[in-house]
Design a protein around this motif. Sequence first.
Motif, short mmCIF file in Angstrom:
data_model
loop_
_atom_site.label_atom_id
_atom_site.label_comp_id
_atom_site.label_asym_id
_atom_site.label_seq_id
_atom_site.Cartn_x
_atom_site.Cartn_y
_atom_site.Cartn_z
N ASP A 118 4.81 7.56 4.85
CA ASP A 118 4.52 6.66 3.73
C ASP A 118 3.35 5.73 4.06
O ASP A 118 2.72 5.19 3.14
CB ASP A 118 5.75 5.81 3.40
N CYS A 119 3.12 5.49 5.34
CA CYS A 119 1.99 4.64 5.74
C CYS A 119 1.74 4.84 7.23
O CYS A 119 2.56 5.44 7.93
CB CYS A 119 2.28 3.15 5.45
N ASP A 120 0.63 4.33 7.71
CA ASP A 120 0.25 4.48 9.12
C ASP A 120 1.25 3.77 10.06
O ASP A 120 1.46 4.19 11.18
CB ASP A 120 -1.14 3.86 9.29
N PHE A 121 1.86 2.69 9.55
CA PHE A 121 2.82 1.95 10.39
C PHE A 121 4.10 2.75 10.58
O PHE A 121 4.70 2.74 11.65
CB PHE A 121 3.13 0.58 9.76
N ASN A 122 4.51 3.45 9.54
CA ASN A 122 5.69 4.30 9.69
C ASN A 122 5.42 5.44 10.67
O ASN A 122 6.34 5.96 11.29
CB ASN A 122 6.13 4.85 8.33
N GLN A 123 4.16 5.83 10.79
CA GLN A 123 3.81 6.83 11.80
C GLN A 123 4.11 6.27 13.19
O GLN A 123 4.72 6.95 14.02
CB GLN A 123 2.32 7.20 11.69
N MET A 153 0.81 -1.23 0.00
CA MET A 153 0.00 0.00 0.00
C MET A 153 0.84 1.27 0.00
O MET A 153 0.42 2.29 -0.54
CB MET A 153 -0.96 0.00 1.18
N CYS A 154 2.04 1.20 0.58
CA CYS A 154 2.88 2.41 0.64
C CYS A 154 3.31 2.87 -0.75
O CYS A 154 3.78 4.00 -0.91
CB CYS A 154 4.12 2.14 1.49
N ARG A 155 3.16 2.02 -1.76
CA ARG A 155 3.54 2.40 -3.12
C ARG A 155 2.51 3.35 -3.74
O ARG A 155 2.80 4.05 -4.71
CB ARG A 155 3.74 1.17 -4.01
N ASP A 172 12.15 -2.83 9.96
CA ASP A 172 11.89 -4.27 10.03
C ASP A 172 10.42 -4.62 10.23
O ASP A 172 10.01 -5.75 9.99
CB ASP A 172 12.75 -4.91 11.13
N HIS A 173 9.61 -3.63 10.65
CA HIS A 173 8.17 -3.89 10.75
C HIS A 173 7.58 -4.18 9.36
O HIS A 173 6.53 -4.81 9.25
CB HIS A 173 7.44 -2.70 11.39
N CYS A 174 8.29 -3.74 8.30
CA CYS A 174 7.80 -4.00 6.93
C CYS A 174 7.70 -5.50 6.64
O CYS A 174 6.97 -5.91 5.73
CB CYS A 174 8.71 -3.34 5.90
N PHE A 175 8.42 -6.32 7.41
CA PHE A 175 8.29 -7.77 7.21
C PHE A 175 6.84 -8.24 7.40
O PHE A 175 6.42 -9.24 6.83
CB PHE A 175 9.20 -8.54 8.19
#
Length: 323
Positions: free
Chosen positions: A276-281, A261-263, A311-314
């Motif tokens: 770039d996404c909610d997780f990066n927040q 989704m970040c793309r 590493d959360h991107c995993f």
Amino acid sequence: MPLEPACIENTATELTFGEILDQQGLNLKRGKTATLQINTGFLCNQACRHCHLEAGPLRTEVMDRQTMEAVISHAQKVKYEIIDITGGAPEMVPDIDFLMESLRPLCGKLLFRSNLTALFECDRNDLLELMKKLKVSIISSFPSTNEGQTASQRGKGVFANCLIMLKKLNRNGYGKEGSGLELNLVANPSGAFLPVSQCSAEKQFKRDLARKWDITFNNLYTFANMPLGRFKSWLLSSGNYDQYMKKLRDNFNPETIDGLMCRSLISVGWDGTIYDCDFNQAAALFLGGSKQHVADFTAPPPEGTPIAIGDHCFACTAGAGFT
Ligand code: SF4
């Protein structure tokens, strides 16, 4: 705007997400940005164990009117295909009606993420009516058709209140064929596991909800829990962190990269900061590597711009992925 991606420091001996991408000759760069996600804040009526934002009833961070106006002005300039309102519990944010009404004419599709119980507790029939009038699509977290599993993840009493709200949404036309009112559910595992197959879980949820409670919905999405925030604290305190990260790494699927989704999305935090996404927040990784406010952002990032990774991107690239 700086274009170098940020990266979370990793002290473990295993390869980082960035190293695995390099090893496989992959990179994570933007395509066309079509979606604006808006996180309206960390205030929530629940404090779920799996929450990557540590949202809860004691959090005070919510988007104010001035930031909403900056977001609306940005959306007027860019014209996103999809705008996705999330939280916390957006139902609890003052002026949420103003935000939805202002954004609706600016996009093809407006999404509203609800945990269902906030809608129930706020007793906001007027908000439900507004969403119906604006044809807002609702995406609701509903981890399991099993009451015990739901209680262990989200708290006692949550399951019954979710069922009441789902029935009410159905009565309002949500999740009913031909109504044009979409009701989608999101399920995530209750512990340090990968999600089950989306397709078979959807069949099971549809069957169980219809048979036991006469509830219908459109689609079910299954996602892995993010090793961030409260879920990361739980993984660490329960001794599950290393094993969970290993599971995510071992299930890295290069075919998920194109659909991440970040793309195609940017995410605005409650204070107007862009990610770039909610997780990066949750990981405090800014889009472009430095803190930027939505008021200074006049266009989406160009195609080919690197995405901030950690590493959360995993969790997004394990198995069938998180798209
Ligand atoms: S957490 Fe997922 S969506 Fe966010 S940058 Fe990483 S891969 Fe992309």
